[in-house]
Design a protein around this motif. Structure first.
Motif, PDB file in Angstrom:
ATOM      1  N   PHE A  75      -3.169  11.345   8.826  1.00 42.01           N
ATOM      2  CA  PHE A  75      -4.083  10.229   8.661  1.00 42.01           C
ATOM      3  C   PHE A  75      -3.321   8.962   8.275  1.00 42.01           C
ATOM      4  O   PHE A  75      -2.252   9.006   7.658  1.00 42.01           O
ATOM      5  N   ASP A  76      -3.923   7.830   8.629  1.00 41.40           N
ATOM      6  CA  ASP A  76      -3.340   6.537   8.263  1.00 41.40           C
ATOM      7  C   ASP A  76      -3.650   6.167   6.816  1.00 41.40           C
ATOM      8  O   ASP A  76      -3.048   5.247   6.265  1.00 41.40           O
ATOM      9  N   GLY A  77      -4.583   6.866   6.222  1.00 39.36           N
ATOM     10  CA  GLY A  77      -4.924   6.625   4.821  1.00 39.36           C
ATOM     11  C   GLY A  77      -6.044   7.547   4.392  1.00 39.36           C
ATOM     12  O   GLY A  77      -6.672   8.223   5.213  1.00 39.36           O
ATOM     13  N   ALA A  78      -6.282   7.604   3.080  1.00 44.76           N
ATOM     14  CA  ALA A  78      -7.338   8.451   2.533  1.00 44.76           C
ATOM     15  C   ALA A  78      -8.042   7.719   1.405  1.00 44.76           C
ATOM     16  O   ALA A  78      -7.453   6.868   0.728  1.00 44.76           O
ATOM     17  N   VAL A  79      -9.304   8.060   1.220  1.00 41.60           N
ATOM     18  CA  VAL A  79     -10.117   7.504   0.134  1.00 41.60           C
ATOM     19  C   VAL A  79     -10.699   8.678  -0.643  1.00 41.60           C
ATOM     20  O   VAL A  79     -11.410   9.509  -0.080  1.00 41.60           O
ATOM     21  N   ILE A  80     -10.402   8.730  -1.939  1.00 40.79           N
ATOM     22  CA  ILE A  80     -10.882   9.813  -2.798  1.00 40.79           C
ATOM     23  C   ILE A  80     -11.930   9.253  -3.760  1.00 40.79           C
ATOM     24  O   ILE A  80     -11.689   8.251  -4.444  1.00 40.79           O
ATOM     25  N   TYR A  81     -13.079   9.887  -3.803  1.00 41.21           N
ATOM     26  CA  TYR A  81     -14.079   9.565  -4.822  1.00 41.21           C
ATOM     27  C   TYR A  81     -13.709  10.324  -6.090  1.00 41.21           C
ATOM     28  O   TYR A  81     -13.506  11.536  -6.066  1.00 41.21           O
ATOM     29  N   MET A  82     -13.612   9.608  -7.201  1.00 47.21           N
ATOM     30  CA  MET A  82     -13.188  10.199  -8.461  1.00 47.21           C
ATOM     31  C   MET A  82     -14.104  11.350  -8.861  1.00 47.21           C
ATOM     32  O   MET A  82     -15.318  11.174  -8.997  1.00 47.21           O
ATOM     33  N   PRO A  83     -13.549  12.552  -9.042  1.00 49.97           N
ATOM     34  CA  PRO A  83     -14.382  13.694  -9.452  1.00 49.97           C
ATOM     35  C   PRO A  83     -14.630  13.693 -10.953  1.00 49.97           C
ATOM     36  O   PRO A  83     -14.202  12.783 -11.680  1.00 49.97           O
ATOM     37  N   LYS A  84     -15.278  14.740 -11.425  1.00 52.17           N
ATOM     38  CA  LYS A  84     -15.676  14.813 -12.832  1.00 52.17           C
ATOM     39  C   LYS A  84     -14.469  14.952 -13.763  1.00 52.17           C
ATOM     40  O   LYS A  84     -14.466  14.419 -14.864  1.00 52.17           O
ATOM     41  N   SER A  85     -13.441  15.698 -13.341  1.00 51.22           N
ATOM     42  CA  SER A  85     -12.290  15.936 -14.216  1.00 51.22           C
ATOM     43  C   SER A  85     -11.029  15.320 -13.623  1.00 51.22           C
ATOM     44  O   SER A  85     -10.858  15.235 -12.406  1.00 51.22           O
ATOM     45  N   LYS A  86     -10.125  14.914 -14.496  1.00 48.86           N
ATOM     46  CA  LYS A  86      -8.848  14.351 -14.063  1.00 48.86           C
ATOM     47  C   LYS A  86      -7.990  15.410 -13.387  1.00 48.86           C
ATOM     48  O   LYS A  86      -7.222  15.104 -12.460  1.00 48.86           O
ATOM     49  N   GLU A  87      -8.102  16.658 -13.829  1.00 48.30           N
ATOM     50  CA  GLU A  87      -7.341  17.740 -13.200  1.00 48.30           C
ATOM     51  C   GLU A  87      -7.767  17.925 -11.746  1.00 48.30           C
ATOM     52  O   GLU A  87      -6.928  18.166 -10.867  1.00 48.30           O
ATOM     53  N   HIS A  88      -9.064  17.794 -11.503  1.00 48.31           N
ATOM     54  CA  HIS A  88      -9.571  17.881 -10.134  1.00 48.31           C
ATOM     55  C   HIS A  88      -9.060  16.702  -9.302  1.00 48.31           C
ATOM     56  O   HIS A  88      -8.677  16.868  -8.134  1.00 48.31           O
ATOM     57  N   ALA A  89      -9.029  15.520  -9.905  1.00 52.33           N
ATOM     58  CA  ALA A  89      -8.485  14.349  -9.209  1.00 52.33           C
ATOM     59  C   ALA A  89      -7.022  14.571  -8.840  1.00 52.33           C
ATOM     60  O   ALA A  89      -6.587  14.216  -7.732  1.00 52.33           O
ATOM     61  N   SER A  90      -6.253  15.159  -9.731  1.00 52.18           N
ATOM     62  CA  SER A  90      -4.838  15.427  -9.449  1.00 52.18           C
ATOM     63  C   SER A  90      -4.680  16.373  -8.271  1.00 52.18           C
ATOM     64  O   SER A  90      -3.789  16.191  -7.429  1.00 52.18           O
ATOM     65  N   LEU A  91      -5.544  17.385  -8.180  1.00 49.15           N
ATOM     66  CA  LEU A  91      -5.505  18.301  -7.043  1.00 49.15           C
ATOM     67  C   LEU A  91      -5.785  17.558  -5.742  1.00 49.15           C
ATOM     68  O   LEU A  91      -5.063  17.730  -4.747  1.00 49.15           O
ATOM     69  N   LYS A 101       0.287   9.714   6.611  1.00 48.79           N
ATOM     70  CA  LYS A 101       1.594   9.344   7.142  1.00 48.79           C
ATOM     71  C   LYS A 101       2.452   8.681   6.059  1.00 48.79           C
ATOM     72  O   LYS A 101       1.918   8.163   5.073  1.00 48.79           O
ATOM     73  N   PRO A 102       3.765   8.672   6.237  1.00 49.77           N
ATOM     74  CA  PRO A 102       4.615   7.888   5.321  1.00 49.77           C
ATOM     75  C   PRO A 102       4.190   6.419   5.312  1.00 49.77           C
ATOM     76  O   PRO A 102       3.733   5.881   6.319  1.00 49.77           O
ATOM     77  N   SER A 140     -14.449   0.871 -10.209  1.00 49.04           N
ATOM     78  CA  SER A 140     -13.126   0.319  -9.899  1.00 49.04           C
ATOM     79  C   SER A 140     -12.563   1.000  -8.663  1.00 49.04           C
ATOM     80  O   SER A 140     -12.858   2.164  -8.380  1.00 49.04           O
ATOM     81  N   LEU A 141     -11.732   0.241  -7.949  1.00 53.60           N
ATOM     82  CA  LEU A 141     -11.063   0.739  -6.749  1.00 53.60           C
ATOM     83  C   LEU A 141      -9.565   0.526  -6.913  1.00 53.60           C
ATOM     84  O   LEU A 141      -9.109  -0.597  -7.116  1.00 53.60           O
ATOM     85  N   TYR A 142      -8.809   1.614  -6.842  1.00 48.61           N
ATOM     86  CA  TYR A 142      -7.355   1.566  -6.973  1.00 48.61           C
ATOM     87  C   TYR A 142      -6.704   1.994  -5.659  1.00 48.61           C
ATOM     88  O   TYR A 142      -7.289   2.755  -4.880  1.00 48.61           O
ATOM     89  N   CYS A 143      -5.489   1.507  -5.446  1.00 50.46           N
ATOM     90  CA  CYS A 143      -4.727   1.841  -4.242  1.00 50.46           C
ATOM     91  C   CYS A 143      -3.324   2.264  -4.629  1.00 50.46           C
ATOM     92  O   CYS A 143      -2.674   1.614  -5.452  1.00 50.46           O
ATOM     93  N   ALA A 144      -2.840   3.348  -4.033  1.00 47.78           N
ATOM     94  CA  ALA A 144      -1.469   3.812  -4.239  1.00 47.78           C
ATOM     95  C   ALA A 144      -0.766   3.887  -2.886  1.00 47.78           C
ATOM     96  O   ALA A 144      -1.310   4.447  -1.930  1.00 47.78           O
ATOM     97  N   LEU A 145       0.427   3.313  -2.801  1.00 46.08           N
ATOM     98  CA  LEU A 145       1.231   3.376  -1.585  1.00 46.08           C
ATOM     99  C   LEU A 145       2.147   4.589  -1.663  1.00 46.08           C
ATOM    100  O   LEU A 145       2.940   4.724  -2.595  1.00 46.08           O
ATOM    101  N   LEU A 146       2.042   5.469  -0.660  1.00 48.13           N
ATOM    102  CA  LEU A 146       2.905   6.641  -0.587  1.00 48.13           C
ATOM    103  C   LEU A 146       4.018   6.383   0.415  1.00 48.13           C
ATOM    104  O   LEU A 146       3.754   6.165   1.602  1.00 48.13           O
ATOM    105  N   GLU A 147       5.230   6.386  -0.049  1.00 52.71           N
ATOM    106  CA  GLU A 147       6.357   6.119   0.847  1.00 52.71           C
ATOM    107  C   GLU A 147       6.678   7.320   1.724  1.00 52.71           C
ATOM    108  O   GLU A 147       7.150   7.163   2.848  1.00 52.71           O
TER     109      GLU A 147
END
Length: 339
Positions: A75-91, A101-102, A140-147
Motif C-alpha cells: 500500500f501507498d499508505g495506511a490510516v489506523i483508527y486509535m483502538p481502546k488500548s495502546k498495546e492494541h495500537a502498537s500491534l 511501501k518504503p 487528533s490526526l498524526y502522521c509517521a513517515l516509514l523509510e
C-alpha cells in the motif's frame, strides 16, 4: 452520520486522494464513500462494520492483515483508527509497517481522550519522523513517515497464560485488543466458579473473548457440543488458539450479536460487553438478552454475569422466566434464567 474521527479524515481528504490506501478499523463503513479515492481498502477486526462494507473484495476481516496479500502490491499508505488500548495500537502499527511501501505514511486518528497523544511513543519502533497534522472535534490526526517496510510476526503479540479455577487449569491465549488481556477478570471467574457440575448438549459462549469460559466448560464437560462467538476477529482468533492449546473441540464464529447463530442451545454462558471502542455502550447486551430466547432450546438456560448496578434482571424477565441470582460479590452478580 460519520464519527468525529472520520470527520477529521474528511477534513484532510486531499491526503488520501491518490494512491492505494488501507484504512484500519473504521467505526463505520460510510468513510469509504465519503472519500473520492476508489482505491481505498479496509482492514476490519470487527464483524459488524465489515458486514456493512458493500465490496468485500476490498475488505478483509482478520485478527491481523495477512502480509501475503500485500507482497508485490504494498500500500501507498495506511490510516489506523486509535483502538481502546495502546498495546492494541502498537500491534496495528507493527502490522501496517509491513504492509506499506518504503517512504510511505501511516496516519493515526483518534479522540483526544483515547490515548492518541502518545502517538510519538506508539510509532517509536517504526519511525522517528512523526507530526501532528490536525486537531479538531476533540480529535487528533498524526502522521509517521516509514523509510523502510518492516517485518511482522503475529506470534510475537500472542501470550499464553495458565488460568486456574478450583481444580481445573486451562491454557488461554491472549492478544492486545482482548478484554482483560493476560488475566482472568473477577466477573468471569465468578461465572466459572458457579458453572453447573454437569453441562450437556449444545453450549454457547457468547462474547467469548479469549475463550476462557468455553474452555473451562468443555474441559470439565468433555461431552458438550461447544460454540464460541464474538464480534471481534482478535477474540475469535484467540478463542481458536485457546481451544487448540487445551486439545478441545469447538466451533468458533464471528457474529454481530446472535445474528450468525442458527442452532438452538441448551445453555448459553456469557460475560457480555458494555463498551464499543472507548465508549460505554449497553445496547449490545440489551439486544442479546431480548434475542437469546430464540437461541435457546426448550428449557434452555442462560447464565450471565455483570456489574451489580446494571439493570439486567428486569430486562431478562422480559425475555425469559424464573430469573434468579446464583452468586454475588461486592461488584458483580451472576444471574440464571430459564426459557
Amino acid at each position: 452520520m460519520l464519527s468525529t474521527t472520520s470527520q477529521v479524515l474528511v477534513r484532510n481528504k486531499e491526503l488520501f486522494e491518490t494512491g492505494k490506501w488501507l484504512f484500519v478499523n473504521p467505526p463505520e463503513a460510510d468513510i469509504f464513500s465519503a472519500l473520492s479515492n476508489a482505491d481505498i481498502y479496509g482492514f476490519h477486526q470487527f464483524f459488524d462494520v465489515y458486514q456493512q462494507c458493500p465490496n468485500n473484495q476490498k475488505h478483509v476481516f482478520e485478527a491481523h492483515y495477512p502480509i501475503e496479500q500485500s507482497e508485490g502490491k504494498l500500500f501507498d499508505g495506511a490510516v489506523i483508527y486509535m483502538p481502546k488500548s495502546k498495546e492494541h495500537a502498537s500491534l496495528l502499527i507493527a502490522n501496517m509497517a509491513a504492509c506499506v511501501k518504503p517512504n510511505s505514511n501511516i496516519f493515526l486518528v483518534g479522540e483526544n481522550k483515547s490515548g492518541i497523544k502518545s502517538a510519538d511513543k506508539l510509532f517509536a519502533n517504526v519511525s522517528q519522523r512523526i507530526n501532528k497534522i490536525d486537531s479538531a472535534r476533540h480529535c487528533s490526526l498524526y502522521c509517521a513517515l516509514l523509510e523502510n517496510t518492516a517485518t511482522f510476526d503475529i506470534k510475537s503479540f500472542i501470550k499464553y497464560e495458565d488460568i486456574q479455577v478450583s481444580k481445573t487449569t486451562c491454557k488461554i491465549a491472549f492478544m492486545p485488543g482482548i478484554f482483560s488481556a493476560g488475566a482472568l477478570d473477577p466477573a468471569t471467574q465468578l461465572l466459572i466458579e458457579n458453572l453447573p457440575e454437569q453441562l450437556t448438549g449444545n453450549v454457547l459462549d457468547f462474547a467469548s473473548g479469549s475463550g476462557v469460559i468455553g474452555c473451562f466448560a468443555a474441559k470439565n464437560n468433555p461431552g458438550i457440543n461447544l460454540t464460541l462467538c464474538d464480534v471481534s476477529a482478535v477474540a475469535t482468533y484467540c478463542s481458536q488458539l485457546s481451544l487448540s492449546a487445551n486439545n478441545l473441540q469447538g466451533k468458533v464464529l464471528a457474529s454481530n450479536g446472535l445474528a450468525e447463530i442458527k442452532q438452538k442451545f441448551d445453555t448459553v454462558l456469557t460475560n457480555p460487553p458494555f463498551h464499543t471502542g472507548i465508549k460505554t455502550d449497553y445496547s449490545v447486551t440489551d439486544q442479546f438478552i431480548k434475542q437469546v430466547k430464540f437461541a435457546l432450546g426448550p428449557k434452555g438456560i442462560l447464565m450471565l454475569v455483570a456489574n451489580r448496578f446494571l439493570p439486567y434482571p428486569d430486562i431478562i424477565k422480559g425475555s425469559l422466566n424464573s430469573v434468579s441470582t446464583l452468586a454475588q460479590t461486592s461488584k458483580f452478580s451472576l444471574y440464571r434464567a430459564q426459557k
